[in-house]
Enzyme design. Structure first.
Site, mmCIF file in Angstrom:
data_model
loop_
_atom_site.group_PDB
_atom_site.id
_atom_site.type_symbol
_atom_site.label_atom_id
_atom_site.label_comp_id
_atom_site.label_asym_id
_atom_site.label_seq_id
_atom_site.Cartn_x
_atom_site.Cartn_y
_atom_site.Cartn_z
ATOM 1 N N GLU A 1 0.825 -1.198 0.000
ATOM 2 C CA GLU A 1 0.000 0.000 0.000
ATOM 3 C C GLU A 1 0.864 1.255 0.000
ATOM 4 O O GLU A 1 2.051 1.217 0.321
ATOM 5 C CB GLU A 1 -0.929 -0.001 1.221
ATOM 6 C CG GLU A 1 -1.833 -1.226 1.296
ATOM 7 C CD GLU A 1 -2.796 -1.172 2.469
ATOM 8 O OE1 GLU A 1 -3.321 -0.083 2.772
ATOM 9 O OE2 GLU A 1 -3.020 -2.225 3.098
ATOM 10 N N MET B 1 -10.352 -4.024 0.021
ATOM 11 C CA MET B 1 -10.408 -3.519 1.396
ATOM 12 C C MET B 1 -11.600 -2.574 1.571
ATOM 13 O O MET B 1 -11.460 -1.366 1.780
ATOM 14 C CB MET B 1 -9.081 -2.849 1.752
ATOM 15 C CG MET B 1 -7.933 -3.851 1.801
ATOM 16 S SD MET B 1 -6.337 -3.137 2.255
ATOM 17 C CE MET B 1 -5.832 -2.416 0.679
ATOM 18 N N TRP C 1 -11.208 -8.421 8.363
ATOM 19 C CA TRP C 1 -10.213 -7.697 9.138
ATOM 20 C C TRP C 1 -10.893 -7.337 10.452
ATOM 21 O O TRP C 1 -11.810 -6.537 10.473
ATOM 22 C CB TRP C 1 -9.756 -6.430 8.408
ATOM 23 C CG TRP C 1 -8.762 -5.652 9.225
ATOM 24 C CD1 TRP C 1 -9.013 -4.572 10.035
ATOM 25 C CD2 TRP C 1 -7.362 -5.914 9.335
ATOM 26 N NE1 TRP C 1 -7.860 -4.155 10.635
ATOM 27 C CE2 TRP C 1 -6.830 -4.947 10.222
ATOM 28 C CE3 TRP C 1 -6.503 -6.875 8.777
ATOM 29 C CZ2 TRP C 1 -5.475 -4.924 10.566
ATOM 30 C CZ3 TRP C 1 -5.164 -6.841 9.113
ATOM 31 C CH2 TRP C 1 -4.657 -5.863 9.994
#
Length: 432
Positions: A217, A280, A406
Site C-alpha cells: 500500500e 479492502m 479484518w
C-alpha cells in the site's frame, strides 16, 4: 437461521416461543452478553431450520419465492395457503431452507508484540472451522530484501487441524506505516527483488504457507507498472511450488482514481495475474475520522461494481470489518481517536445507558448515541446480524468468490452462525 430484532418490552422467553426455540439455545448460539436485559433494536439469531418472513406491500408467492430460492407452489403448500389467494400484508410465512452456494472465507489475524497470546490463538481456533484461509499479519519486506516475521504461535497447528490454508501476508510496512520507499526499492532494484522473492519462498516452505498474499500500500504512482511486473515474476516463482498468489487492493471506484493509496493498484492488470484479490471495503468510518458506518453497503457496492468491470467475480473477495467504533462527540479532526469495540461490547453499552439501537437502511448498519457519566456525548457504529446478512446477500447477488475479515480478535459470534446458514465453506486440499 432467523434474525429477530428486539422490540420494546420483549423477553428472551417470549422471543423463543415465537419461533419454537428455547431461551437457553438462543443464549448459547449468540453468546448473548445481556440475556436478562435485552436492548430495543438488538438483533438475535434464532437457531431454527429455515426462517420466517413478514409479507410486505406488493409481495406475492412468486416474488418471495424468487427472493429465497423457493418455488411458489412449495411456499404456499408449506404454509397451508392457496396459491391463487392474494397474500395479506403483515402475514407471517415460513421459508424452508434453500440450497447453499460455496464460498471462500479468509480472516486476517494480527499478533501484537513478540508472542501470540492465548486469547488470540483461541480466537483463531474458534474461527478456523469457518475459514478457507488464515492470514497472520504480516511479513514485512525490508529494503535489504530480508523479511521481518510476525510471531506465529500455534497458527499452523490450528490451520492444519481445520484444513485451513495458511496465507503468507507480505507487506511494505515499516514501524512508521506503509512505506513507499521500501516499495520503490523492492519493485525497482533487481538484486533486492530477487533476494526478497528467495526469502519469501524459503519462509513459505518452512511454515507451510500455500497462498502468498501481497498487501503493498501507499506505493508511488510511478511504480504502478513496476508492481505489475513484480507480481508476474512472483507468480512464476510460486506456480512452481504449487502455491496460490493473491493481493489486497485499495477500494477504488474508477480506474483513474487519484491518491497514493489508489494509483499504483491497477485492478485490471492485477486481476489478470493473481488467483484472487481482497478488496479492502471497510474503514470509511475509521478511528481518526467522523462517526459513520465502517463499511456502508452503498459505498461497498460502488467498489464491487467497479471491480466487476475489471475482473471476473470469481476472483473477488469482499473485505469486511468484525468491529465497530465508539466516537466521543463533538468530533474534531486531529482530536480524540474513536475506540474500537466488538458487537458484544456495543450491545452492553446500549444496555448500560438505556438507549435503543437504531439501524440505517441506507448504510445497512446499526448505530446509537449515548451520554456517559462525565456528560460527554458518544456515537457508536458497529455490526450486527442484519448488517452481515446484507453483505452475504451482496456476495450471492454478485456471485463473488467470498469474504475476507479484518480482523480476528473481537468477538462476533453471530457472524459465524450466519456463515454456516448462507454458505458451504470451501476448504482447499494441498493440490488445489
Amino acid at each position: 437461521m432467523q434474525i429477530h430484532v428486539v422490540s420494546e418490552g420483549q423477553t428472551l422467553n417470549e422471543i423463543a416461543g415465537m419461533y419454537g426455540s428455547t431461551a437457553s439455545d438462543i443464549v448459547k448460539a449468540n453468546d448473548l452478553p445481556n440475556p436478562d436485559k435485552l436492548v430495543i433494536g438488538q438483533t438475535i439469531v434464532i437457531p431454527i431450520k429455515g426462517q420466517f418472513y413478514i409479507v410486505k406491500q406488493g409481495d406475492s408467492f412468486w416474488s418471495i419465492g424468487a427472493k429465497f430460492g423457493t418455488d411458489p407452489e412449495t411456499l404456499a403448500k408449506i404454509n397451508g395457503l392457496t396459491i391463487s389467494k392474494p397474500l395479506q400484508i403483515g402475514e407471517r410465512l415460513y421459508i424452508p431452507e434453500g440450497p447453499k452456494r460455496s464460498a471462500e472465507i479468509n480472516a486476517y489475524i494480527e499478533p501484537s508484540g513478540d508472542t501470540v497470546s492465548q486469547s488470540l490463538e483461541d480466537k483463531a481456533s474458534e474461527a478456523a472451522p469457518y475459514l478457507t484461509y488464515l492470514g497472520p499479519f504480516s511479513f514485512r519486506m525490508k529494503a535489504d530484501g530480508t523479511l521481518k516475521e510476525p510471531p506465529l504461535g500455534r497458527f499452523k497447528e490450528i490451520a492444519d487441524r481445520n484444513n485451513v490454508t495458511l496465507m503468507m501476508i507480505v507487506t511494505n510496512l515499516s514501524d512508521a506505516g506503509f512505506s513507499d520507499e521500501i516499495g520503490r526499492v523492492i519493485l525497482n532494484e533487481q538484486a533486492i527483488q530477487d533476494k526478497v522473492l528467495d526469502n519469501i519462498v524459503l519462509t513459505a516452505r518452512k511454515y507451510g504457507f500455500r497462498d502468498i498474499h501481497f498487501d503493498m500500500e501507499y506505493l508511488r504512482p510511478v511504480d504502478r507498472k513496476a508492481y505489475i511486473r513484480f507480481l508476474r515474476r512472483a507468480k512464476d516463482r510460486f506456480k512452481k511450488e504449487g502455491w496460490l498468489i493473491s493481493a489486497a487492493l485499495a477500494p477504488k471506484i474508477k480506474a483513474n482514481q487519484k491518491g497514493k493509496w489508489y494509483e499504483a493498484h491497477d485492478y485490471k492488470a492485477i486481476g489478470e495475474i493473481v488467483d484472487f484479490v481482497v478488496l479492502m471495503t471497510y474503514e470509511w468510518g475509521y478511528s481518526g475520522g467522523p462517526p459513520m458506518a465502517v463499511s456502508p453497503i452503498n459505498q461497498v457496492k460502488q467498489v464491487l461494481d467497479y471491480a466487476l468491470t475489471e475482473m471476473p467475480s470469481s476472483k473477488i473477495m469482499m473485505g469486511q470489518n468484525l468491529y465497530g467504533y465508539d466516537w466521543t462527540l463533538p468530533y474534531k479532526p486531529g482530536g480524540e481517536f474513536a475506540k474500537a469495540i466488538s458487537p458484544q461490547q456495543a450491545i452492553l453499552l446500549a444496555g448500560k445507558y438505556n438507549v435503543p439501537i437504531q439501524y440505517s437502511e441506507k448504510d445497512q448498519a446499526p448505530y446509537f448515541q449515548y451520554k456517559d457519566e462525565n456528560g460527554k456525548e458518544h456515537e457508536v457504529w458497529f455490526e450486527d446480524a442484519r448488517s452481515i446478512q446484507a453483505k452475504f446477500n451482496l456476495i450471492k447477488e454478485l456471485k463473488l468468490r467470498g469474504i475476507s475479515y479484518w480482523k480476528l480478535g473481537l468477538p462476533f459470534p453471530q457472524n459465524w452462525l450466519l456463515i454456516t446458514d448462507n454458505f458451504t465453506v470451501e476448504k482447499k486440499t494441498a493440490q488445489s
